[in-house]
Design a protein around this motif. Structure first.
Motif, PDB file in Angstrom:
ATOM      1  N   ILE A   1       5.403  -4.298 -12.739  1.00  0.00           N
ATOM      2  CA  ILE A   1       4.191  -3.919 -13.444  1.00  0.00           C
ATOM      3  C   ILE A   1       4.270  -2.458 -13.874  1.00  0.00           C
ATOM      4  CG2 ILE A   1       2.962  -3.348 -11.294  1.00  0.00           C
ATOM      5  CD1 ILE A   1       0.422  -4.569 -12.680  1.00  0.00           C
ATOM      6  N   LEU A   2       3.888  -2.207 -15.108  1.00  0.00           N
ATOM      7  CA  LEU A   2       3.782  -0.850 -15.614  1.00  0.00           C
ATOM      8  C   LEU A   2       2.453  -0.289 -15.121  1.00  0.00           C
ATOM      9  CD1 LEU A   2       5.136   1.232 -17.469  1.00  0.00           C
ATOM     10  CD2 LEU A   2       3.961   0.191 -19.390  1.00  0.00           C
TER      11      LEU A   2
ATOM     12  N   CYS B   1       8.519  -4.379  -1.641  1.00  0.00           N
ATOM     13  CA  CYS B   1       7.798  -3.602  -2.634  1.00  0.00           C
ATOM     14  C   CYS B   1       8.681  -2.433  -3.061  1.00  0.00           C
ATOM     15  CB  CYS B   1       6.507  -3.110  -1.981  1.00  0.00           C
ATOM     16  SG  CYS B   1       5.617  -1.828  -2.843  1.00  0.00           S
ATOM     17  N   ALA B   2       8.698  -2.117  -4.355  1.00  0.00           N
ATOM     18  CA  ALA B   2       9.490  -1.005  -4.865  1.00  0.00           C
ATOM     19  C   ALA B   2       8.663  -0.203  -5.853  1.00  0.00           C
ATOM     20  CB  ALA B   2      10.754  -1.522  -5.534  1.00  0.00           C
ATOM     21  N   ALA B   3       8.973   1.084  -5.954  1.00  0.00           N
ATOM     22  CA  ALA B   3       8.223   1.942  -6.862  1.00  0.00           C
ATOM     23  C   ALA B   3       9.129   2.975  -7.515  1.00  0.00           C
ATOM     24  CB  ALA B   3       7.102   2.653  -6.120  1.00  0.00           C
ATOM     25  N   ASP B   4       8.752   3.366  -8.715  1.00  0.00           N
ATOM     26  CA  ASP B   4       9.391   4.437  -9.469  1.00  0.00           C
ATOM     27  C   ASP B   4      10.757   4.048 -10.017  1.00  0.00           C
ATOM     28  OD1 ASP B   4      10.037   7.999  -8.941  1.00  0.00           O
ATOM     29  OD2 ASP B   4       9.450   6.840 -10.710  1.00  0.00           O
TER      30      ASP B   4
ATOM     31  N   THR C   1       0.841  -1.184   0.000  1.00  0.00           N
ATOM     32  CA  THR C   1       0.000   0.000   0.000  1.00  0.00           C
ATOM     33  C   THR C   1       0.878   1.237   0.000  1.00  0.00           C
ATOM     34  OG1 THR C   1      -1.714  -1.178   1.223  1.00  0.00           O
ATOM     35  CG2 THR C   1      -1.846   1.212   1.184  1.00  0.00           C
ATOM     36  N   ALA C   2       0.592   2.137  -0.924  1.00  0.00           N
ATOM     37  CA  ALA C   2       1.382   3.365  -1.046  1.00  0.00           C
ATOM     38  C   ALA C   2       0.688   4.525  -0.347  1.00  0.00           C
ATOM     39  CB  ALA C   2       1.588   3.708  -2.516  1.00  0.00           C
ATOM     40  N   SER C   3       1.485   5.458   0.170  1.00  0.00           N
ATOM     41  CA  SER C   3       0.940   6.608   0.876  1.00  0.00           C
ATOM     42  C   SER C   3       0.465   7.690  -0.080  1.00  0.00           C
ATOM     43  CB  SER C   3       1.993   7.183   1.824  1.00  0.00           C
ATOM     44  OG  SER C   3       3.130   7.603   1.095  1.00  0.00           O
ATOM     45  N   ASP C   4       0.809   7.560  -1.359  1.00  0.00           N
ATOM     46  CA  ASP C   4       0.300   8.501  -2.332  1.00  0.00           C
ATOM     47  C   ASP C   4      -0.203   7.738  -3.557  1.00  0.00           C
ATOM     48  OD1 ASP C   4       3.318   9.645  -4.073  1.00  0.00           O
ATOM     49  OD2 ASP C   4       2.638   7.667  -3.467  1.00  0.00           O
ATOM     50  N   ALA C   5      -0.664   8.464  -4.535  1.00  0.00           N
ATOM     51  CA  ALA C   5      -1.260   7.831  -5.707  1.00  0.00           C
ATOM     52  C   ALA C   5      -0.217   7.090  -6.527  1.00  0.00           C
ATOM     53  CB  ALA C   5      -1.938   8.886  -6.569  1.00  0.00           C
ATOM     54  N   ILE C   6      -0.460   5.807  -6.769  1.00  0.00           N
ATOM     55  CA  ILE C   6       0.549   5.025  -7.477  1.00  0.00           C
ATOM     56  C   ILE C   6       0.619   5.389  -8.950  1.00  0.00           C
ATOM     57  CG2 ILE C   6       0.434   3.123  -5.840  1.00  0.00           C
ATOM     58  CD1 ILE C   6      -1.102   1.526  -7.974  1.00  0.00           C
ATOM     59  N   ASP C   7      -0.381   6.093  -9.462  1.00  0.00           N
ATOM     60  CA  ASP C   7      -0.285   6.485 -10.874  1.00  0.00           C
ATOM     61  C   ASP C   7       0.732   7.615 -11.081  1.00  0.00           C
ATOM     62  OD1 ASP C   7      -3.522   8.194 -11.034  1.00  0.00           O
ATOM     63  OD2 ASP C   7      -1.707   8.622  -9.892  1.00  0.00           O
ATOM     64  N   HIS C   8       1.395   8.028  -9.974  1.00  0.00           N
ATOM     65  CA  HIS C   8       2.537   8.937 -10.097  1.00  0.00           C
ATOM     66  C   HIS C   8       3.790   8.179 -10.531  1.00  0.00           C
ATOM     67  CE1 HIS C   8       0.645  11.905  -6.958  1.00  0.00           C
ATOM     68  NE2 HIS C   8       0.033  11.915  -8.127  1.00  0.00           N
ATOM     69  N   TYR C   9       3.754   6.846 -10.386  1.00  0.00           N
ATOM     70  CA  TYR C   9       4.922   6.036 -10.686  1.00  0.00           C
ATOM     71  C   TYR C   9       4.816   5.438 -12.076  1.00  0.00           C
ATOM     72  CZ  TYR C   9       4.833   6.068  -5.574  1.00  0.00           C
ATOM     73  OH  TYR C   9       4.758   6.437  -4.263  1.00  0.00           O
ATOM     74  N   ASN C  10       5.961   5.170 -12.671  1.00  0.00           N
ATOM     75  CA  ASN C  10       5.942   4.482 -13.947  1.00  0.00           C
ATOM     76  C   ASN C  10       5.837   2.977 -13.729  1.00  0.00           C
ATOM     77  OD1 ASN C  10       8.530   4.211 -12.876  1.00  0.00           O
ATOM     78  ND2 ASN C  10       9.557   5.253 -14.548  1.00  0.00           N
ATOM     79  N   TRP C  11       6.784   2.429 -13.007  1.00  0.00           N
ATOM     80  CA  TRP C  11       6.812   1.008 -12.710  1.00  0.00           C
ATOM     81  C   TRP C  11       6.784   0.796 -11.202  1.00  0.00           C
ATOM     82  CZ3 TRP C  11       7.106  -3.049 -16.285  1.00  0.00           C
ATOM     83  CH2 TRP C  11       7.369  -2.694 -17.598  1.00  0.00           C
ATOM     84  N   MET C  12       6.194  -0.316 -10.806  1.00  0.00           N
ATOM     85  CA  MET C  12       6.323  -0.840  -9.461  1.00  0.00           C
ATOM     86  C   MET C  12       6.776  -2.290  -9.570  1.00  0.00           C
ATOM     87  SD  MET C  12       3.027   0.776  -7.467  1.00  0.00           S
ATOM     88  CE  MET C  12       3.639   0.315  -5.833  1.00  0.00           C
ATOM     89  N   ALA C  13       7.336  -2.800  -8.477  1.00  0.00           N
ATOM     90  CA  ALA C  13       7.886  -4.156  -8.567  1.00  0.00           C
ATOM     91  C   ALA C  13       7.926  -4.825  -7.200  1.00  0.00           C
ATOM     92  CB  ALA C  13       9.295  -4.119  -9.155  1.00  0.00           C
ATOM     93  N   TRP C  14       8.059  -6.139  -7.254  1.00  0.00           N
ATOM     94  CA  TRP C  14       8.347  -6.950  -6.066  1.00  0.00           C
ATOM     95  C   TRP C  14       9.745  -7.523  -6.229  1.00  0.00           C
ATOM     96  CZ3 TRP C  14       5.470  -7.074  -1.787  1.00  0.00           C
ATOM     97  CH2 TRP C  14       4.130  -6.682  -1.873  1.00  0.00           C
TER      98      TRP C  14
ATOM     99  N   ARG D   1      -2.100  -4.381  -9.891  1.00  0.00           N
ATOM    100  CA  ARG D   1      -2.149  -3.093  -9.172  1.00  0.00           C
ATOM    101  C   ARG D   1      -3.554  -2.532  -9.256  1.00  0.00           C
ATOM    102  NH1 ARG D   1      -4.109  -1.992 -13.538  1.00  0.00           N
ATOM    103  NH2 ARG D   1      -3.441  -0.326 -14.952  1.00  0.00           N
ATOM    104  N   ASP D   2      -3.884  -1.686  -8.294  1.00  0.00           N
ATOM    105  CA  ASP D   2      -5.189  -1.027  -8.247  1.00  0.00           C
ATOM    106  C   ASP D   2      -4.927   0.456  -8.017  1.00  0.00           C
ATOM    107  OD1 ASP D   2      -7.688   0.050  -7.542  1.00  0.00           O
ATOM    108  OD2 ASP D   2      -8.360  -1.858  -6.740  1.00  0.00           O
ATOM    109  N   VAL D   3      -5.162   1.263  -9.055  1.00  0.00           N
ATOM    110  CA  VAL D   3      -4.865   2.688  -8.953  1.00  0.00           C
ATOM    111  C   VAL D   3      -5.920   3.440  -8.132  1.00  0.00           C
ATOM    112  CG1 VAL D   3      -3.550   2.691 -11.094  1.00  0.00           C
ATOM    113  CG2 VAL D   3      -6.016   3.215 -11.139  1.00  0.00           C
TER     114      VAL D   3
END
Length: 124
Positions: A51-52, A96-99, A23-36, A72-74
């Motif tokens: 995931i893109l 979990c990783a983002a951006d 779970t992200a503290s901000d909107a994940i659509d700010h990121y390009n990719w996220m990953a495990w 993912r669920d935006v």
């Protein structure tokens, strides 16, 4: 400060399933990719799946193809990893990783934000 919080880790037997959430503290659509990613004792951190965020396109490490599913669920700002048919080789701390800044998704140094990790233990 962006925060990523993982949940859903635990202990299962070989062949079992677990579902991890990030779970992200901000909107994940700010990121390009996220990953495990995952890291087993004495081993380097390795990319599991990515995931893109915009299109939902996915990539997987060969070791988990056909067993793991990333999504993912935006709306809820969550990323999940459904893990099926688990084996002891999947035992690790999962992160979990983002951006993705640049370069390959499977290189942990290329991601900007990280969660604290959640332990997954698979017993034989």
């Amino acid at each position: 400060q962006v925060q990523l919080v993982e949940s859903g880790g635990g202990s299962v037997q070989t062949g079992g399933s677990l579902r991890l959430s990030c779970t992200a503290s901000d909107a994940i659509d700010h990121y390009n990719w996220m990953a495990w990613f995952r890291q087993a004792p004495g081993k380097e951190r390795e990319g599991v799946a990515s995931i893109l965020v915009g299109s939902g396109g996915t990539v997987y490490a060969d070791s988990v193809k056909g067993r793991f599913d990333i999504s993912r669920d935006v709306v809820t700002n969550e990323m999940t990893l459904q893990m099926n048919n688990l084996s002891p080789e999947d035992t690790a701390i999962y992160y979990c990783a983002a951006d993705l800044r640049d370069g390959r998704w499977s290189d942990a140094t290329n991601f900007r934000y990280w969660g604290q990790g959640t332990q997954v233990t698979v017993s034989s």
